[in-house]
Design an enzyme around this catalytic site. Structure first.
Site, PDB file in Angstrom:
ATOM      1  N   SER A 252       0.820  -1.205   0.000  1.00  0.00           N
ATOM      2  CA  SER A 252       0.000   0.000   0.000  1.00  0.00           C
ATOM      3  C   SER A 252       0.862   1.267   0.000  1.00  0.00           C
ATOM      4  O   SER A 252       0.332   2.366   0.095  1.00  0.00           O
ATOM      5  CB  SER A 252      -0.932  -0.002   1.216  1.00  0.00           C
ATOM      6  OG  SER A 252      -0.172  -0.143   2.391  1.00  0.00           O
ATOM      7  N   ASP A 301       4.004 -11.009   4.515  1.00  0.00           N
ATOM      8  CA  ASP A 301       4.834 -10.416   5.575  1.00  0.00           C
ATOM      9  C   ASP A 301       4.201  -9.100   6.029  1.00  0.00           C
ATOM     10  O   ASP A 301       4.744  -8.020   5.793  1.00  0.00           O
ATOM     11  CB  ASP A 301       6.257 -10.177   5.040  1.00  0.00           C
ATOM     12  CG  ASP A 301       7.198  -9.663   6.117  1.00  0.00           C
ATOM     13  OD1 ASP A 301       6.894  -9.834   7.311  1.00  0.00           O
ATOM     14  OD2 ASP A 301       8.242  -9.084   5.758  1.00  0.00           O
ATOM     15  N   CYS A 341       4.940 -10.273  12.761  1.00  0.00           N
ATOM     16  CA  CYS A 341       5.952  -9.560  13.553  1.00  0.00           C
ATOM     17  C   CYS A 341       5.299  -8.919  14.767  1.00  0.00           C
ATOM     18  O   CYS A 341       5.839  -7.987  15.355  1.00  0.00           O
ATOM     19  CB  CYS A 341       6.696  -8.539  12.702  1.00  0.00           C
ATOM     20  SG  CYS A 341       5.625  -7.279  11.998  1.00  0.00           S
TER      21      CYS A 341
HETATM   22  N1  SAH Z   1       8.679  -8.189   3.291  1.00  0.00           N
HETATM   23  C1  SAH Z   1       9.219  -6.845   3.293  1.00  0.00           C
HETATM   24  C2  SAH Z   1       8.835  -6.062   4.529  1.00  0.00           C
HETATM   25  C3  SAH Z   1       7.337  -5.881   4.740  1.00  0.00           C
HETATM   26  S1  SAH Z   1       6.915  -4.628   5.872  1.00  0.00           S
HETATM   27  C4  SAH Z   1      10.732  -6.924   3.107  1.00  0.00           C
HETATM   28  O1  SAH Z   1      11.280  -8.037   3.014  1.00  0.00           O
HETATM   29  O2  SAH Z   1      11.370  -5.886   3.032  1.00  0.00           O
HETATM   30  C5  SAH Z   1       5.201  -4.487   5.709  1.00  0.00           C
HETATM   31  C6  SAH Z   1       4.711  -3.743   4.488  1.00  0.00           C
HETATM   32  O3  SAH Z   1       3.301  -3.826   4.471  1.00  0.00           O
HETATM   33  C7  SAH Z   1       5.041  -2.266   4.409  1.00  0.00           C
HETATM   34  O4  SAH Z   1       5.763  -2.009   3.235  1.00  0.00           O
HETATM   35  C8  SAH Z   1       3.663  -1.549   4.347  1.00  0.00           C
HETATM   36  O5  SAH Z   1       3.659  -0.461   3.433  1.00  0.00           O
HETATM   37  C9  SAH Z   1       2.788  -2.646   3.838  1.00  0.00           C
HETATM   38  N2  SAH Z   1       1.361  -2.593   4.172  1.00  0.00           N
HETATM   39  C10 SAH Z   1       0.781  -2.269   5.345  1.00  0.00           C
HETATM   40  N3  SAH Z   1      -0.552  -2.471   5.297  1.00  0.00           N
HETATM   41  C11 SAH Z   1      -0.827  -2.941   4.051  1.00  0.00           C
HETATM   42  C12 SAH Z   1      -2.024  -3.376   3.394  1.00  0.00           C
HETATM   43  N4  SAH Z   1      -3.190  -3.375   4.031  1.00  0.00           N
HETATM   44  N5  SAH Z   1      -1.936  -3.821   2.133  1.00  0.00           N
HETATM   45  C13 SAH Z   1      -0.747  -3.820   1.491  1.00  0.00           C
HETATM   46  N6  SAH Z   1       0.416  -3.455   2.073  1.00  0.00           N
HETATM   47  C14 SAH Z   1       0.380  -3.023   3.332  1.00  0.00           C
END
Ligand code: SAH
Length: 397
Positions: A252, A301, A341
């Site tokens: 997002s 994640d 997490c």
């Molecule tokens: N797997 C990534 C880290 C993920 S952190 C890595 O290896 O670097 C979590 C992510 O979820 C963030 O980038 C945040 O922008 C996104 N996020 C949060 N809520 C969301 C939603 N409802 N839908 C899509 N993305 C989301």
């Protein structure tokens, strides 16, 4: 020296070297924000040296359980040197490493990540806030880095009564102060901006899991990969490195996706193999289910759905929902890498949630491996609360 006297019986956790003293455990005594205090039992026995945080429910965090230890510049230098020496022994295959992981390194509330020659630090507790200049000097001396950026803008600072602060803490004369940095991970080139990215700029805790993912994608011949909550595409690059034909990154955050797309090109992969979707993961999983799309590997994640145990129930529903959808979208034999997490969701509870998702999806799976944070984000044997990232690698039956 000010003294914090605990209520009768409340010394037990400090005896076990647990570093937190909650407001409700204190019989009398207080200190200014960050001030060093002597913590003693109701009977007057020395328990620890700690730092006060009058605005926080965690009123005192222990620096040291040794009565002979003095909390001074040399103390911080010793703790920082020990933490960095541990990382060196891990021989991590990257120039991006977490050097200080808070309580686990005996420095409550301090997070320091190294990105090449740049350090990025978060001071999340009144104690480390008070010692900031001393800590900054010790970090440069022990790491050999000359640039230190501060990203103390996490919401936990509010609970400490500390405002958000960010900017350069140390920068050599003549350095223009560019906050964009390049790192290398598993031979890939990645970029981040210490001033703008999430946390300190990148999720180093998933480093080893990204490496495992490359190997599994290759071994299982996964062609179509869904990377949910992709951020800047760490698992996307891993999937492409493992030979995936088509990877969808969903996040997002538009700036994160721009960087994910750039990472695909930077590492020499054909842009046609990657699709970046600025969308909600849950909604996208639903849409793909309706469209009858299928994947050979899915990564989930998400951000912290449950910051504390109080949010666990609502978080459990959210985790269950995305995992159910993922298990529907996966081909039999497909791979699911699913993470939480949330400190408020234990590994055991997370496993139960995913089991429930499998039941609802009408899918079973082999548990390939339990996953956790990379070893430069350690947990100590006396502070299990420090454990936050848990994951499961599942092969759909
Ligand atoms: N797997 C990534 C880290 C993920 S952190 C890595 O290896 O670097 C979590 C992510 O979820 C963030 O980038 C945040 O922008 C996104 N996020 C949060 N809520 C969301 C939603 N409802 N839908 C899509 N993305 C989301």
């Amino acid at each position: 020296m000010k003294v914090i006297k605990l209520r009768a019986g409340k010394e037990r956790s400090l005896h076990k070297r647990h570093p937190w003293v909650f407001e409700g455990s204190i019989a009398k005594g207080s200190g200014d924000a960050g001030e060093t205090v002597r913590i003693e039992s109701h009977e007057g026995e020395f328990l620890a040296w700690g730092a006060c945080s009058p605005a926080s429910q965690i009123r005192v965090r222990a620096w040291s359980f040794e009565q002979a230890e003095r909390i001074d510049a040399a103390f911080f230098a010793r703790r920082i040197e020990r933490a960095i020496a541990f990382r060196q022994r891990l021989a991590i295959d990257s120039d991006a490493v977490r050097l200080i992981h808070g309580e686990a390194d005996g420095l409550p509330g301090l997070i320091v990540d190294r990105y090449g020659d740049t350090l990025c630090a978060q001071f999340l507790f009144a104690g480390v806030e008070r010692w900031k200049p001393v800590i900054a000097d010790a970090l440069l001396a022990a790491s050999g880095c000359v640039r230190l950026y501060e990203r103390s803008d996490a919401s936990v600072r509010d609970r400490e009564g500390l405002g958000a602060v960010s900017g350069w803490l140390r920068l050599p004369a003549g350095d223009g102060g560019a906050t964009a940095v390049a790192i290398r991970e598993h031979g890939w080139q990645l970029t981040l901006d210490v001033a703008e990215g999430h946390k300190t700029g990148y999720y180093l805790d998933q480093r080893e899991n990204r490496h495992l993912f490359v190997q599994w994608v290759r071994r299982f011949g996964c062609r179509r990969v869904f990377n949910g909550y992709s951020y800047t595409g760490g698992f996307t690059v891993a999937a492409l490195a493992g030979g995936a034909e088509q990877v969808v990154s969903v996040d997002s955050s538009a700036p994160a996706l721009v960087r994910a797309t750039a990472h695909v090109a930077l590492n020499g992969f054909d842009a046609a193999r990657h699709e970046a979707l600025d969308a909600d993961v849950n909604a996208t999983l639903r849409r793909f289910t309706q469209e009858g799309r299928r994947f050979d590997a899915i990564v989930l994640d998400p951000p912290k759905f449950a910051p504390s145990a109080a949010h666990a129930e609502r978080a459990a529903r959210a985790y269950k929902d995305i995992n159910r959808l993922a298990l529907v979208l996966l081909e039999p034999g497909g791979l699911l890498l699913t993470f939480s997490c949330s400190g408020g969701v234990s590994a055991e509870l997370f496993h139960k949630i995913v089991a429930g998702a499998g039941l609802d999806a009408g899918a079973d799976g082999y548990l390939l491996q339990r996953l956790e944070a990379a070893p430069d984000h350690p947990t100590t044997i006396t502070f299990p609360e420090g454990e936050y990232l848990k994951g499961l690698a599942i092969v759909k039956a």
